[in-house]
Design a protein around this motif. Structure first.
Motif, mmCIF file in Angstrom:
data_model
loop_
_atom_site.group_PDB
_atom_site.id
_atom_site.type_symbol
_atom_site.label_atom_id
_atom_site.label_comp_id
_atom_site.label_asym_id
_atom_site.label_seq_id
_atom_site.Cartn_x
_atom_site.Cartn_y
_atom_site.Cartn_z
ATOM 1 N N ASP A 1 1.813 0.983 -1.287
ATOM 2 C CA ASP A 1 2.442 2.230 -1.731
ATOM 3 C C ASP A 1 2.797 3.115 -0.543
ATOM 4 N N GLY A 2 3.355 4.266 -0.828
ATOM 5 C CA GLY A 2 3.800 5.184 0.214
ATOM 6 C C GLY A 2 2.684 5.756 1.062
ATOM 7 N N LEU A 3 1.448 5.669 0.583
ATOM 8 C CA LEU A 3 0.304 6.179 1.340
ATOM 9 C C LEU A 3 -0.390 5.087 2.148
ATOM 10 N N GLY A 4 0.134 3.863 2.058
ATOM 11 C CA GLY A 4 -0.430 2.762 2.819
ATOM 12 C C GLY A 4 -1.521 1.984 2.109
ATOM 13 N N TYR A 5 -1.764 2.261 0.832
ATOM 14 C CA TYR A 5 -2.761 1.516 0.065
ATOM 15 C C TYR A 5 -2.137 0.250 -0.506
ATOM 16 N N THR A 6 -2.940 -0.780 -0.612
ATOM 17 C CA THR A 6 -2.478 -2.051 -1.150
ATOM 18 C C THR A 6 -2.867 -2.140 -2.616
#
Length: 188
Positions: free
Chosen positions: A75-80
């Protein structure tokens, strides 16, 4: 927990209890009866991004375990996010797969990276809601994006879902921890 912790108001962190996920099939029946929300057959697990050979091996094992391709997105926050799909009426199978993913990641040493799991629901009017399991709190909360409005929540629907599920799931009592999971795979 020691005496000093009690005096200072510190508490022991809640140990994750992945078996809480097995309460979701009965919660799905409750949601269908109380709020006309039906499962979408989609769910996902969110974790902080991990790189390296160990994770690549786990990803291959998960694909084999789940009997199909593993859908990973960032996602845009870098979470998978790892998405799982089943027939909408197979909530138990979906929950089993989500539990297997969480357990595999935890047993492989990636437990501290786990953030949440969710399964999606939808009503006849097109409103979506996810039941989100907070891994580190051992609790659930509903997340309902407001249809047609960018990053607005349907708080009324969330509170209705909380009221309906009071006896089925351990609902997170602190509304400040009902974090938005905008555009989460498995929500739509």
């Amino acid at each position: 927990m020691g005496l000093l912790d009690a005096i200072l108001g510190r508490s022991k962190p809640v140990r994750p209890d992945l078996d809480q996920l097995f309460a979701l099939p009965s919660a799905a029946v409750t949601l269908q009866a109380a709020a006309a929300l039906v499962p979408t057959g989609q769910g996902s697990v969110c974790f902080a991004s991990v790189e390296g050979g160990a994770f690549d091996r786990i990803e291959a094992e998960l694909a084999e375990l789940l009997d199909g391709p593993v859908e990973l997105t960032t996602d845009g926050l870098g979470y998978t996010w790892l998405r799982v799909r089943h027939a909408p009426e197979d909530v138990a199978g979906l929950v089993n797969d989500l539990h297997a993913v969480n357990t595999s990641l935890e047993e492989s040493g990636f437990g501290p990276h786990l953030l949440c799991s969710l399964i999606g629901f939808r009503d006849g009017a097109g409103r979506a809601v996810a039941l989100v399991y907070l891994y580190k709190r051992g609790t659930f909360y509903p997340f309902a994006p407001h249809p047609g409005q960018h990053q607005k929540r349907d708080n009324t629907l969330e509170l209705e879902v909380r009221a309906a599920l009071g006896d089925d799931l351990r609902v997170e009592p602190d509304l400040g921890r009902w974090f938005p999971v905008w555009d989460a795979p498995g929500l739509a």
